[in-house]
Design an enzyme around this catalytic site. Structure first.
Site, PDB file in Angstrom:
ATOM      1  N   THR A 156      23.493 -57.012 -30.354  1.00  0.00           N
ATOM      2  CA  THR A 156      22.025 -56.985 -30.389  1.00  0.00           C
ATOM      3  C   THR A 156      21.598 -56.381 -31.729  1.00  0.00           C
ATOM      4  O   THR A 156      21.433 -57.090 -32.703  1.00  0.00           O
ATOM      5  CB  THR A 156      21.456 -56.205 -29.194  1.00  0.00           C
ATOM      6  OG1 THR A 156      22.113 -54.945 -29.088  1.00  0.00           O
ATOM      7  CG2 THR A 156      21.655 -56.973 -27.902  1.00  0.00           C
ATOM      8  N   LYS A 182      30.397 -54.069 -28.144  1.00  0.00           N
ATOM      9  CA  LYS A 182      29.110 -54.056 -28.819  1.00  0.00           C
ATOM     10  C   LYS A 182      28.435 -52.733 -28.539  1.00  0.00           C
ATOM     11  O   LYS A 182      28.612 -52.121 -27.474  1.00  0.00           O
ATOM     12  CB  LYS A 182      28.224 -55.228 -28.391  1.00  0.00           C
ATOM     13  CG  LYS A 182      27.699 -55.216 -26.957  1.00  0.00           C
ATOM     14  CD  LYS A 182      26.477 -54.378 -26.680  1.00  0.00           C
ATOM     15  CE  LYS A 182      25.329 -54.732 -27.588  1.00  0.00           C
ATOM     16  NZ  LYS A 182      24.152 -53.814 -27.357  1.00  0.00           N
ATOM     17  N   THR A 193      31.116 -46.939 -22.389  1.00  0.00           N
ATOM     18  CA  THR A 193      30.199 -47.140 -23.495  1.00  0.00           C
ATOM     19  C   THR A 193      29.666 -48.551 -23.535  1.00  0.00           C
ATOM     20  O   THR A 193      30.421 -49.481 -23.341  1.00  0.00           O
ATOM     21  CB  THR A 193      30.886 -46.837 -24.821  1.00  0.00           C
ATOM     22  OG1 THR A 193      29.933 -46.975 -25.858  1.00  0.00           O
ATOM     23  CG2 THR A 193      32.017 -47.736 -25.098  1.00  0.00           C
ATOM     24  N   GLU A 280      22.671 -46.921 -35.146  1.00  0.00           N
ATOM     25  CA  GLU A 280      21.453 -47.437 -35.781  1.00  0.00           C
ATOM     26  C   GLU A 280      21.004 -46.531 -36.925  1.00  0.00           C
ATOM     27  O   GLU A 280      20.685 -45.360 -36.724  1.00  0.00           O
ATOM     28  CB  GLU A 280      20.360 -47.592 -34.731  1.00  0.00           C
ATOM     29  CG  GLU A 280      20.686 -48.721 -33.767  1.00  0.00           C
ATOM     30  CD  GLU A 280      19.727 -48.833 -32.594  1.00  0.00           C
ATOM     31  OE1 GLU A 280      19.716 -49.903 -31.960  1.00  0.00           O
ATOM     32  OE2 GLU A 280      19.014 -47.862 -32.314  1.00  0.00           O
ATOM     33  N   ASN A 403      14.080 -48.802 -34.062  1.00  0.00           N
ATOM     34  CA  ASN A 403      13.615 -48.628 -32.694  1.00  0.00           C
ATOM     35  C   ASN A 403      12.102 -48.647 -32.540  1.00  0.00           C
ATOM     36  O   ASN A 403      11.593 -48.786 -31.429  1.00  0.00           O
ATOM     37  CB  ASN A 403      14.189 -47.332 -32.117  1.00  0.00           C
ATOM     38  CG  ASN A 403      15.666 -47.503 -31.784  1.00  0.00           C
ATOM     39  OD1 ASN A 403      16.012 -48.152 -30.817  1.00  0.00           O
ATOM     40  ND2 ASN A 403      16.519 -46.951 -32.623  1.00  0.00           N
ATOM     41  N   SER A 408      10.215 -56.541 -30.719  1.00  0.00           N
ATOM     42  CA  SER A 408       9.768 -57.683 -31.518  1.00  0.00           C
ATOM     43  C   SER A 408      10.904 -58.250 -32.354  1.00  0.00           C
ATOM     44  O   SER A 408      10.750 -59.285 -32.955  1.00  0.00           O
ATOM     45  CB  SER A 408       8.625 -57.275 -32.438  1.00  0.00           C
ATOM     46  OG  SER A 408       9.016 -56.221 -33.296  1.00  0.00           O
TER      47      SER A 408
END
Length: 408
Positions: A156, A182, A193, A280, A403, A408
């Site tokens: 993702t 992932k 996880t 991230e 985040n 979107s």
């Protein structure tokens, strides 16, 4: 998958094929991103399965059903959807999962309980049944694919595909492991996880496979964090086809059981590190090593308190050797600690020992260490023999950017 690649990314390794395992990918269109978003893996009859699942009480139907069916110990297929987590979707979400299980089971001629489904993506949107059915139909007739394509399909916000391999000798027989995973955000596993799958050709009983996976998880996946948030969908499955031809591993006393467990731990550790390196917005990979705690579990909890601290993580992002923030995190962990016995270091250089800043502390080597990509924080509690290592990443503006507009 994100277009911007993490500076900590590693190339996808060559992963060997596993006898009795056939991966395929297809496009179901769960999200408008113009790529495949469904990985389907067919497994030989007799494949053993074990799993560890999220402890998040708002988990998805995929987790509920997977946890229930893993207890039966058998698997024939795996379906992984990306773009929609199907969590917090009530009966509609469960119906969608059960429809996928039934569709695949009908094609393979197996029990629907032998079909495992995972989903990842936005929470609160029921998985569209029509897209699911069409995606499965496309996957069932697709050409077999390689591991990298299978791994890339389930991503993702991941910035690179993640895979690992390992081998073990059981008697005179070599058994092989290949695995994909992932995960990038919403990472604070309280079990396993994100979505991870370990495939092996070893012959192993479901009970020993579960014992080995649970033990490996405790020292790998349950020792990582990106942002302190435990996903609603976290799942790790170990799937063993038995086609290597080794003598069946029944329990920890079986010849070769220790080698098998060691290889499984190794591949889980590799996968766990890859997830943290793709945290991230991550710029730095951080290992927090805690020693001198009253127990290993206490050390792990202290390590996670440090690794989850936004103040510690932002200090590392700013390359600031602010060891006072580490002291704070130890003190808030709720574990036995003594201020006057505590020692803190970075990159092998101690800044404070036995509750006192070192008089001859030289920050220069610490500052140099913090400019690197891989950072180590050492903490000695000074109370016992407990020890643990926890892995995390720094907290940067990139995490906020990703985040703030995730849906979107």
């Amino acid at each position: 998958m994100s277009d911007a690649i993490s500076p900590l990314a590693t190339p996808f390794p060559p992963l060997p094929a596993i006898a009795g395992v056939t991966p395929r990918v297809a496009r179901a269109g769960y999200k408008d991103w113009g790529r495949c978003d469904l990985t389907y893996v067919e497994l030989a009859e007799g494949t053993a399965v074990a799993g560890v699942f999220t402890k998040n009480v708002c988990c998805s139907s995929e987790v509920d059903l997977g946890r229930q069916n893993a207890k039966l110990g058998k698997a024939r297929a795996l379906v992984v959807n990306a773009g929609n987590s199907n969590a917090f979707t009530g009966y509609r979400g469960r119906e969608a999962v059960e429809a996928i299980m039934a569709q695949v089971a009908d094609r393979l001629g197996c029990a629907k309980e032998e079909v495992f489904v995972s989903s990842t993506g936005v929470i609160g949107v029921p998985l569209p049944k029509d897209k699911a059915r069409a995606g499965i139909e496309a996957a069932l007739v697709a050409e077999p694919c390689g591991w990298e394509e299978a791994a890339r399909t389930i991503g993702t916000t991941d910035t690179f595909a993640k895979g690992a391999t390992a081998t073990a000798m059981i008697g005179g027989t070599k058994v092989t492991f290949s695995a994909i995973i992932k995960g990038s955000g919403m990472i604070a596993p309280d079990m396993a996880t994100m979505l991870g799958y370990v495939f092996t050709d070893a012959a192993v009983s479901p009970a020993f496979l579960q014992e080995s996976l649970s033990a490996a998880n405790l020292r790998t996946f349950s020792c990582i964090t990106v942002d302190s948030d435990t996903s609603t969908s976290d799942t790790v499955l170990a799937l063993a086809t038995g086609q290597a031809g080794n003598a069946l591993l029944v329990d920890a006393n079986s010849p070769g059981a220790d080698a098998f467990a060691a290889a499984l731990h190794d591949i889980c550790r590799q996968l766990a590190h890859l997830v943290v390196k793709d945290g991230e917005g991550a710029q730095k990979f951080i290992a927090v090593s805690v020693s001198g705690a009253v127990s290993d579990e206490s050390a792990r909890r202290i390590g996670l308190a440090i690794a989850n601290s936004p103040l510690v993580k932002t200090a590392i992002a700013g390359e600031d050797a602010n060891w006072g923030r580490v002291v704070m995190a130890v003190g808030k962990a709720g574990e036995p600690a003594d201020r006057d016995r505590l020692s803190i270091g970075f990159g092998g250089t101690w800044a404070a020992r036995d509750g006192q800043p070192l008089a001859d502390y030289d920050e220069a080597p610490v500052a140099a260490h913090l400019k690197g990509r891989e950072i180590s924080i050492e903490v000695d509690i000074g109370l016992g023999d407990g020890r643990a290592t926890v892995w995390t990443c720094d907290l940067t503006h990139g995490y906020i950017s990703i985040n703030a507009d995730y849906r979107s």
